[in-house]
Scaffold this motif. Sequence first.
Motif: not given
Length: 85
Positions: A55-60
């Motif tokens: 999903f081209d995201v960064s999940i902290p």
Amino acid sequence: MTDSNYKEITALLCERLSALTNVDVEISPDTNLISQLSIDSIKLLNLIMEIEDTFDVSIPINALTDVQTVRELADLVYKIKFASS
């Protein structure tokens, strides 16, 4: 919340969780990641890396502390992915 995007995220999570676990549980949005699927920290990190790539995201990592069900994880991914839209 765009229903089709949310359903896509949920479906992908269910599919990936099914592949990651060895339990015979039907995975639904209400499935508990730890008590029902026995997801440990290594499996969770692998899943998060796949989600981030897909999903081209960064999940902290700290955002995962309150996530217990598939639905909560889908909510988190959706919020991060589409918050700026």
